[in-house]
Design a protein around this motif. Structure first.
Motif, PDB file in Angstrom:
ATOM      1  N   THR A 270       2.841  11.647  -0.662  1.00  0.00           N
ATOM      2  CA  THR A 270       3.438  12.487   0.381  1.00  0.00           C
ATOM      3  C   THR A 270       3.391  13.962   0.031  1.00  0.00           C
ATOM      4  O   THR A 270       3.444  14.800   0.920  1.00  0.00           O
ATOM      5  CB  THR A 270       4.912  12.102   0.628  1.00  0.00           C
ATOM      6  OG1 THR A 270       5.633  12.246  -0.594  1.00  0.00           O
ATOM      7  CG2 THR A 270       5.025  10.679   1.140  1.00  0.00           C
TER       8      THR A 270
ATOM      9  N   ASP B  10       0.871  -1.178   0.000  1.00  0.00           N
ATOM     10  CA  ASP B  10       0.000   0.000   0.000  1.00  0.00           C
ATOM     11  C   ASP B  10       0.903   1.221   0.000  1.00  0.00           C
ATOM     12  O   ASP B  10       1.876   1.276   0.760  1.00  0.00           O
ATOM     13  CB  ASP B  10      -0.880   0.046   1.250  1.00  0.00           C
ATOM     14  CG  ASP B  10      -2.002  -0.974   1.230  1.00  0.00           C
ATOM     15  OD1 ASP B  10      -2.279  -1.554   0.172  1.00  0.00           O
ATOM     16  OD2 ASP B  10      -2.610  -1.190   2.297  1.00  0.00           O
TER      17      ASP B  10
ATOM     18  N   ASN C  77       1.071   5.664  -0.107  1.00  0.00           N
ATOM     19  CA  ASN C  77       0.381   6.921   0.160  1.00  0.00           C
ATOM     20  C   ASN C  77       1.170   8.046  -0.486  1.00  0.00           C
ATOM     21  O   ASN C  77       2.394   8.063  -0.413  1.00  0.00           O
ATOM     22  CB  ASN C  77       0.315   7.217   1.663  1.00  0.00           C
ATOM     23  CG  ASN C  77      -0.531   6.246   2.411  1.00  0.00           C
ATOM     24  OD1 ASN C  77      -0.080   5.167   2.734  1.00  0.00           O
ATOM     25  ND2 ASN C  77      -1.753   6.622   2.701  1.00  0.00           N
TER      26      ASN C  77
ATOM     27  N   GLN D  23      -4.411  12.382  -3.913  1.00  0.00           N
ATOM     28  CA  GLN D  23      -4.524  11.034  -4.475  1.00  0.00           C
ATOM     29  C   GLN D  23      -4.728  11.050  -5.988  1.00  0.00           C
ATOM     30  O   GLN D  23      -4.131  10.241  -6.699  1.00  0.00           O
ATOM     31  CB  GLN D  23      -5.681  10.291  -3.790  1.00  0.00           C
ATOM     32  CG  GLN D  23      -5.799   8.835  -4.219  1.00  0.00           C
ATOM     33  CD  GLN D  23      -7.040   8.188  -3.643  1.00  0.00           C
ATOM     34  OE1 GLN D  23      -8.111   8.799  -3.607  1.00  0.00           O
ATOM     35  NE2 GLN D  23      -6.900   6.957  -3.194  1.00  0.00           N
TER      36      GLN D  23
ATOM     37  N   TRP E  64      -9.529   3.909  -1.991  1.00  0.00           N
ATOM     38  CA  TRP E  64      -8.223   3.545  -2.522  1.00  0.00           C
ATOM     39  C   TRP E  64      -8.372   3.088  -3.968  1.00  0.00           C
ATOM     40  O   TRP E  64      -9.454   2.768  -4.424  1.00  0.00           O
ATOM     41  CB  TRP E  64      -7.573   2.445  -1.685  1.00  0.00           C
ATOM     42  CG  TRP E  64      -8.341   1.165  -1.707  1.00  0.00           C
ATOM     43  CD1 TRP E  64      -8.197   0.127  -2.596  1.00  0.00           C
ATOM     44  CD2 TRP E  64      -9.390   0.771  -0.832  1.00  0.00           C
ATOM     45  NE1 TRP E  64      -9.099  -0.873  -2.325  1.00  0.00           N
ATOM     46  CE2 TRP E  64      -9.851  -0.505  -1.234  1.00  0.00           C
ATOM     47  CE3 TRP E  64     -10.002   1.375   0.276  1.00  0.00           C
ATOM     48  CZ2 TRP E  64     -10.867  -1.176  -0.596  1.00  0.00           C
ATOM     49  CZ3 TRP E  64     -11.011   0.687   0.908  1.00  0.00           C
ATOM     50  CH2 TRP E  64     -11.436  -0.564   0.480  1.00  0.00           C
TER      51      TRP E  64
ATOM     52  N   LEU F 169      -3.566   4.546  -1.427  1.00  0.00           N
ATOM     53  CA  LEU F 169      -4.524   4.957  -0.413  1.00  0.00           C
ATOM     54  C   LEU F 169      -4.792   6.451  -0.492  1.00  0.00           C
ATOM     55  O   LEU F 169      -4.006   7.206  -1.065  1.00  0.00           O
ATOM     56  CB  LEU F 169      -3.999   4.582   0.975  1.00  0.00           C
ATOM     57  CG  LEU F 169      -3.638   3.111   1.170  1.00  0.00           C
ATOM     58  CD1 LEU F 169      -3.132   2.867   2.585  1.00  0.00           C
ATOM     59  CD2 LEU F 169      -4.796   2.199   0.837  1.00  0.00           C
ATOM     60  N   ARG F 170      -5.901   6.881   0.082  1.00  0.00           N
ATOM     61  CA  ARG F 170      -6.292   8.290   0.031  1.00  0.00           C
ATOM     62  C   ARG F 170      -5.495   9.142   1.002  1.00  0.00           C
ATOM     63  O   ARG F 170      -5.068  10.242   0.667  1.00  0.00           O
ATOM     64  CB  ARG F 170      -7.774   8.442   0.337  1.00  0.00           C
ATOM     65  CG  ARG F 170      -8.187   9.922   0.315  1.00  0.00           C
ATOM     66  CD  ARG F 170      -9.655  10.135   0.538  1.00  0.00           C
ATOM     67  NE  ARG F 170     -10.405   9.577  -0.579  1.00  0.00           N
ATOM     68  CZ  ARG F 170     -11.648   9.166  -0.510  1.00  0.00           C
ATOM     69  NH1 ARG F 170     -12.297   9.251   0.626  1.00  0.00           N
ATOM     70  NH2 ARG F 170     -12.260   8.691  -1.558  1.00  0.00           N
ATOM     71  N   ALA F 171      -5.294   8.677   2.214  1.00  0.00           N
ATOM     72  CA  ALA F 171      -4.635   9.487   3.225  1.00  0.00           C
ATOM     73  C   ALA F 171      -3.219   9.862   2.783  1.00  0.00           C
ATOM     74  O   ALA F 171      -2.519   9.053   2.200  1.00  0.00           O
ATOM     75  CB  ALA F 171      -4.578   8.716   4.546  1.00  0.00           C
ATOM     76  N   ARG F 172      -2.839  11.093   3.047  1.00  0.00           N
ATOM     77  CA  ARG F 172      -1.512  11.555   2.694  1.00  0.00           C
ATOM     78  C   ARG F 172      -0.595  11.436   3.905  1.00  0.00           C
ATOM     79  O   ARG F 172      -0.967  11.805   5.014  1.00  0.00           O
ATOM     80  CB  ARG F 172      -1.593  13.006   2.260  1.00  0.00           C
ATOM     81  CG  ARG F 172      -0.845  13.240   0.983  1.00  0.00           C
ATOM     82  CD  ARG F 172      -1.140  14.574   0.422  1.00  0.00           C
ATOM     83  NE  ARG F 172      -0.201  15.520   0.981  1.00  0.00           N
ATOM     84  CZ  ARG F 172      -0.238  16.806   0.732  1.00  0.00           C
ATOM     85  NH1 ARG F 172      -1.172  17.294  -0.036  1.00  0.00           N
ATOM     86  NH2 ARG F 172       0.627  17.613   1.247  1.00  0.00           N
ATOM     87  N   ILE F 173       0.602  10.915   3.685  1.00  0.00           N
ATOM     88  CA  ILE F 173       1.598  10.819   4.740  1.00  0.00           C
ATOM     89  C   ILE F 173       2.605  11.944   4.520  1.00  0.00           C
ATOM     90  O   ILE F 173       3.138  12.079   3.417  1.00  0.00           O
ATOM     91  CB  ILE F 173       2.329   9.453   4.709  1.00  0.00           C
ATOM     92  CG1 ILE F 173       1.339   8.323   4.977  1.00  0.00           C
ATOM     93  CG2 ILE F 173       3.484   9.430   5.699  1.00  0.00           C
ATOM     94  CD1 ILE F 173       1.952   6.944   4.850  1.00  0.00           C
TER      95      ILE F 173
END
Length: 126
Positions: free
Chosen positions: A76, A72, A74, A80, A105, A119-123
């Motif tokens: 940065t 997976d 993400n 997305q 996702w 994935l949608r969430a940004r790290i």
């Protein structure tokens, strides 16, 4: 003390092709090459840092059956949609594994058909 992941191993027919792809996806560099054609890639600081490395193990034939491990990723530094566009431009392909159309996702395949998810969430960048 607990264990942590040091490297992920992915059997593949063309380690050079996947090394180029995954280095571009993850902003990794080639850390080493083995005599059998296997390649280890990872963050610029090398093995042992906060991120695991990816060892692309040369194999003549894929392992029988579907792999039980996938990666997976993400974004940065972008959203997305922009990251999806970038991944498709460097060789990822959409994969349909029965996910819902409103999933948060995207399921993709690398150049050898290994599934991975965006994935949608940004790290945040480290």
């Amino acid at each position: 003390m607990a264990c942590r992941i040091g490297e992920l191993v992915l059997g593949c027919r063309e380690p050079e092709v996947l090394a180029r792809f995954w280095c571009e996806v993850l902003d990794f560099v080639v850390l080493g090459r083995e005599d059998d054609g296997s390649i280890e890639i990872g963050p610029r600081e090398g093995f042992g840092g906060p991120q695991p490395t990816l060892f692309l193990s040369a194999r003549d034939e894929p392992e029988p059956g579907k792999s039980r491990l996938h990666i997976d990723v993400n974004a940065t530094d972008r959203d997305q949609d922009a990251e999806l566009e970038r991944l498709l431009a460097i060789g990822a392909r959409p994969a349909d594994i029965g996910q819902k159309s409103d999933s948060s996702w995207h399921v993709l395949m690398d150049p050898e058909g290994n599934e991975f998810c965006l994935l949608r969430a940004r790290i945040p960048q480290l």
